[in-house]
Design an enzyme around this catalytic site. Structure first.
Site, PDB file in Angstrom:
ATOM      1  N   TYR A  72       0.838  -1.212   0.000  1.00  0.00           N
ATOM      2  CA  TYR A  72       0.000   0.000   0.000  1.00  0.00           C
ATOM      3  C   TYR A  72       0.868   1.255   0.000  1.00  0.00           C
ATOM      4  O   TYR A  72       0.610   2.212  -0.726  1.00  0.00           O
ATOM      5  CB  TYR A  72      -0.918  -0.007   1.233  1.00  0.00           C
ATOM      6  CG  TYR A  72      -1.985   1.069   1.193  1.00  0.00           C
ATOM      7  CD1 TYR A  72      -3.258   0.782   0.721  1.00  0.00           C
ATOM      8  CD2 TYR A  72      -1.696   2.371   1.597  1.00  0.00           C
ATOM      9  CE1 TYR A  72      -4.235   1.763   0.662  1.00  0.00           C
ATOM     10  CE2 TYR A  72      -2.668   3.363   1.543  1.00  0.00           C
ATOM     11  CZ  TYR A  72      -3.934   3.061   1.074  1.00  0.00           C
ATOM     12  OH  TYR A  72      -4.887   4.036   1.024  1.00  0.00           O
ATOM     13  N   PHE A 124      -7.524  19.443 -24.862  1.00  0.00           N
ATOM     14  CA  PHE A 124      -8.278  18.214 -25.122  1.00  0.00           C
ATOM     15  C   PHE A 124      -9.629  18.281 -24.378  1.00  0.00           C
ATOM     16  O   PHE A 124      -9.744  18.975 -23.370  1.00  0.00           O
ATOM     17  CB  PHE A 124      -7.463  16.987 -24.685  1.00  0.00           C
ATOM     18  CG  PHE A 124      -8.177  15.702 -24.975  1.00  0.00           C
ATOM     19  CD1 PHE A 124      -8.380  15.301 -26.288  1.00  0.00           C
ATOM     20  CD2 PHE A 124      -8.689  14.921 -23.959  1.00  0.00           C
ATOM     21  CE1 PHE A 124      -9.079  14.137 -26.568  1.00  0.00           C
ATOM     22  CE2 PHE A 124      -9.389  13.750 -24.229  1.00  0.00           C
ATOM     23  CZ  PHE A 124      -9.576  13.356 -25.538  1.00  0.00           C
ATOM     24  N   ASP A 125     -10.632  17.540 -24.846  1.00  0.00           N
ATOM     25  CA  ASP A 125     -12.005  17.589 -24.278  1.00  0.00           C
ATOM     26  C   ASP A 125     -12.031  17.464 -22.752  1.00  0.00           C
ATOM     27  O   ASP A 125     -12.745  18.192 -22.072  1.00  0.00           O
ATOM     28  CB  ASP A 125     -12.900  16.431 -24.770  1.00  0.00           C
ATOM     29  CG  ASP A 125     -12.778  16.142 -26.233  1.00  0.00           C
ATOM     30  OD1 ASP A 125     -12.040  16.859 -26.933  1.00  0.00           O
ATOM     31  OD2 ASP A 125     -13.427  15.192 -26.674  1.00  0.00           O
ATOM     32  N   ASP A 215       0.611  19.091 -21.351  1.00  0.00           N
ATOM     33  CA  ASP A 215      -0.228  17.896 -21.465  1.00  0.00           C
ATOM     34  C   ASP A 215       0.538  16.955 -22.384  1.00  0.00           C
ATOM     35  O   ASP A 215       0.671  17.191 -23.578  1.00  0.00           O
ATOM     36  CB  ASP A 215      -1.603  18.265 -22.039  1.00  0.00           C
ATOM     37  CG  ASP A 215      -2.484  17.033 -22.275  1.00  0.00           C
ATOM     38  OD1 ASP A 215      -1.955  15.898 -22.256  1.00  0.00           O
ATOM     39  OD2 ASP A 215      -3.694  17.202 -22.505  1.00  0.00           O
ATOM     40  N   ALA A 217       0.354  13.590 -23.278  1.00  0.00           N
ATOM     41  CA  ALA A 217      -0.178  12.302 -23.751  1.00  0.00           C
ATOM     42  C   ALA A 217       0.685  11.710 -24.875  1.00  0.00           C
ATOM     43  O   ALA A 217       1.002  10.533 -24.861  1.00  0.00           O
ATOM     44  CB  ALA A 217      -1.620  12.469 -24.208  1.00  0.00           C
ATOM     45  N   LYS A 258      -1.200   6.397 -23.874  1.00  0.00           N
ATOM     46  CA  LYS A 258      -0.751   6.649 -25.251  1.00  0.00           C
ATOM     47  C   LYS A 258       0.736   6.318 -25.348  1.00  0.00           C
ATOM     48  O   LYS A 258       1.102   5.180 -25.548  1.00  0.00           O
ATOM     49  CB  LYS A 258      -1.018   8.115 -25.646  1.00  0.00           C
ATOM     50  CG  LYS A 258      -2.480   8.425 -25.946  1.00  0.00           C
ATOM     51  CD  LYS A 258      -3.255   8.792 -24.725  1.00  0.00           C
ATOM     52  CE  LYS A 258      -4.639   9.304 -25.040  1.00  0.00           C
ATOM     53  NZ  LYS A 258      -5.446   9.458 -23.832  1.00  0.00           N
ATOM     54  N   HIS A 450     -21.974  12.818 -27.349  1.00  0.00           N
ATOM     55  CA  HIS A 450     -21.515  11.895 -28.383  1.00  0.00           C
ATOM     56  C   HIS A 450     -21.385  10.447 -27.891  1.00  0.00           C
ATOM     57  O   HIS A 450     -21.535   9.515 -28.654  1.00  0.00           O
ATOM     58  CB  HIS A 450     -20.198  12.366 -29.004  1.00  0.00           C
ATOM     59  CG  HIS A 450     -19.051  12.465 -28.047  1.00  0.00           C
ATOM     60  ND1 HIS A 450     -18.972  13.455 -27.102  1.00  0.00           N
ATOM     61  CD2 HIS A 450     -17.957  11.698 -27.887  1.00  0.00           C
ATOM     62  CE1 HIS A 450     -17.854  13.290 -26.410  1.00  0.00           C
ATOM     63  NE2 HIS A 450     -17.225  12.238 -26.858  1.00  0.00           N
TER      64      HIS A 450
HETATM   65  N1  F0G Z   1      -4.920  14.855 -23.079  1.00  0.00           N
HETATM   66  C1  F0G Z   1      -4.905  14.465 -24.356  1.00  0.00           C
HETATM   67  C2  F0G Z   1      -4.126  15.240 -25.368  1.00  0.00           C
HETATM   68  C3  F0G Z   1      -5.631  13.324 -24.733  1.00  0.00           C
HETATM   69  O1  F0G Z   1      -5.619  12.933 -26.019  1.00  0.00           O
HETATM   70  C4  F0G Z   1      -6.342  12.591 -23.754  1.00  0.00           C
HETATM   71  C5  F0G Z   1      -7.114  11.401 -24.110  1.00  0.00           C
HETATM   72  C6  F0G Z   1      -6.312  13.054 -22.424  1.00  0.00           C
HETATM   73  C7  F0G Z   1      -5.592  14.193 -22.125  1.00  0.00           C
HETATM   74  C8  F0G Z   1      -7.069  12.358 -21.329  1.00  0.00           C
HETATM   75  O2  F0G Z   1      -6.462  11.160 -21.006  1.00  0.00           O
HETATM   76  O3  F0G Z   1      -8.150   9.390 -21.597  1.00  0.00           O
HETATM   77  O4  F0G Z   1      -6.220   8.907 -20.082  1.00  0.00           O
HETATM   78  O5  F0G Z   1      -8.085  10.317 -19.298  1.00  0.00           O
HETATM   79  N2  F0G Z   1      -7.377  11.064 -25.285  1.00  0.00           N
HETATM   80  C9  F0G Z   1      -8.032   9.849 -25.741  1.00  0.00           C
HETATM   81  C10 F0G Z   1      -8.230   9.912 -27.224  1.00  0.00           C
HETATM   82  C11 F0G Z   1      -9.282   9.499 -24.996  1.00  0.00           C
HETATM   83  O6  F0G Z   1      -8.922   9.022 -27.762  1.00  0.00           O
HETATM   84  O7  F0G Z   1      -7.658  10.785 -27.883  1.00  0.00           O
HETATM   85  P1  F0G Z   1      -7.283   9.884 -20.479  1.00  0.00           P
END
Ligand code: F0G
Length: 458
Positions: A72, A124-125, A215, A217, A258, A450
């Protein structure tokens, strides 16, 4: 004869793909209310919904899982990941989280307060979601060139530093808790950001005393593009380039699903001990204790190996060549997409394909459905369904671009699969005149519609 290119790995384990008939797919997509998220994965032949958490781990990563320490507190797996993060990114403090959006949740809980402004290059969204959820504003400062799909420039995901500086000049320092630079820029088509732009963005941030959050990813893919496209970096290793990128950052969030090439995981890392201490509390509340957060020990070990392996040139070269192969074939067939080919995906320009379909009938979604019915290929709509309704007027928002993203999972499909994808796109492109009607919505959720939207054919 010069020997042709071959991947720097061989395949040890395979997974069967279920094929289907057009009739079966027509039934399944109707039953899924024309929403590709609602399909069962075994109804899909080639799954390009995302490159996130869908990659193949290496034998060394699987082996590392067996050495996972599930204690833990103070697990040795945590310290192995900590050493890797310090060595690769030069970041002294980190908190493990279960994925990228969880890292955003932790750090934004520590940094943001209502009314704040967070500038960035196409957040990102989920990043935007976490900012707006806290009643803050995500201001987009992406270069204008990113919106022209046919323009071919090497670093199309960049921050417009003049737009950024204007915001920092017009707002008091305490209203801007950080600037977010996303590498590569997913929303703009997996397009990279140059080292010059990273440096200039950091300089603007330093001048105004605002921390720079990267960010990360797809940080390794971005480093690959710096090496292969930016002057002065051809002889540097990917690891050297990554190290330089992060000298400009104060904070990083990462979805390790990623470029970490794991199926689940992420973290937030930072230079400031003070920030680490305040973020720590949120990590314990939302994710888990400091030394595991949202990850099990074995997952941290697999990630440590994944980060090391995927910051080697050969791995990235194999991947980006495959995305480029899809782009090259589409060029040959004349199918329009966001140019040049990005790091993780090809984004088909649906408006340039289904030219006569009214935007009210969801152009990119119509293309996504056609591609599924044609060949069992699942992409994702980046268009007006994703854009949701305007929160005030409740009218549908119609973004300038209607894109169909075809994200390529890492080390999962072969070049033969890529040829099938390109051929399917070509078939649709050739019969595009016959696709004259789209879809209407029969059910939608008030936000992030979506994922669960239901549609019917017009
Ligand atoms: N930032 C970027 C640039 C991303 O592409 C994603 C996720 C996230 C943050 C969030 O990360 O999914 O681990 O919580 N992108 C995926 C996509 C979902 O399909 O492009 P997460």
């Amino acid at each position: 004869m010069k020997l042709p290119y071959a991947e720097p790995y061989k395949i040890k384990m395979t997974e069967a793909i279920r094929t289907s008939t057009r009739e079966e797919r027509e039934t399944w997509i109707r039953e899924a209310h024309y929403n590709l998220f609602k399909l069962h994965a075994d109804q899909v032949t080639i799954d390009l919904l995302t490159d996130s958490g869908t990659g193949s781990m290496s034998d060394r990563q699987w082996a590392a899982m067996m050495t996972g320490d599930e204690s833990y507190a103070g697990a040795t797996s945590y310290f192995r990941l900590k050493e890797t993060i310090e060595r690769i990114f030069g970041m002294p403090y980190f908190l493990p989280t279960h994925q990228g959006r969880a890292a955003e949740n932790v750090i934004f809980s520590a940094l943001l307060k209502a009314g704040d402004i967070v500038p960035g290059n196409s957040h990102f969204d989920t990043t935007k979601g976490h900012i707006e959820f806290r009643k803050c504003h995500a201001v987009d400062c992406t270069i204008d060139a990113a919106a022209d799909t046919q323009l071919e420039i090497p670093f199309k995901g960049e921050m417009d530093t003049a737009k950024l500086e204007k915001i920092l000049k017009e707002n008091p320092r305490e209203k801007v808790p950080c600037v977010v630079l996303t590498i590569t820029n997913n929303t703009a088509g997996g397009q990279p950001v140059s080292m010059r732009n990273i440096r200039e963005t950091a300089e603007v941030c330093r001048r105004y005393g605002v921390p720079l959050l990267i960010d990360s990813a797809r940080f390794a893919e971005n480093a690959y593009f710096i090496k292969t496209r930016e002057e002065g970096y051809a002889d540097k290793s990917i690891k050297e380039i990554v190290r330089e990128i992060y000298t400009y950052a104060d904070i990083m969030t990462i979805s390790a699903k990623k470029d970490g090439v794991v199926n689940m995981g992420g973290f937030v890392a930072m230079r400031s001990e003070e920030l680490f201490r305040s973020a720590m509390m949120y990590n314990i509340m939302f994710e888990g204790y400091v030394t595991y957060g949202g990850m099990s020990g074995r997952d941290m070990d697999a990630l440590a190996v994944g980060l090391d392996e995927n910051t080697e040139f050969e791995q990235l070269d194999a991947r980006i060549r495959q995305v480029k192969l899809l782009g090259d074939l589409l060029d040959e067939y004349g199918v329009p997409y966001q140019r040049p080919a990005g790091g993780h995906a090809i984004f088909l320009d649906a408006k340039k394909i289904l030219t006569h379909l009214p935007k009210e009938q969801f152009i990119a979604q119509t293309l996504a459905i056609e591609l599924y019915v044609e060949a069992g290929i699942r992409g994702v709509e980046i268009g007006s369904i994703l854009a949701d309704r305007d929160p005030e007027t409740h009218e549908n928002r119609y973004p300038a671009l209607e894109l169909l993203r075809l994200a390529i999972p890492r080390r999962v499909y072969t070049d033969n699969h890529i040829r099938v994808i390109a051929a399917a796109c070509r078939n649709i492109y050739e019969r595009r005149e016959s696709i004259t009607t789209g879809y209407r919505i029969t059910f939608e959720a008030p936000i992030l519609r979506h994922f669960t939207v239901e549609l019917e054919k017009i």
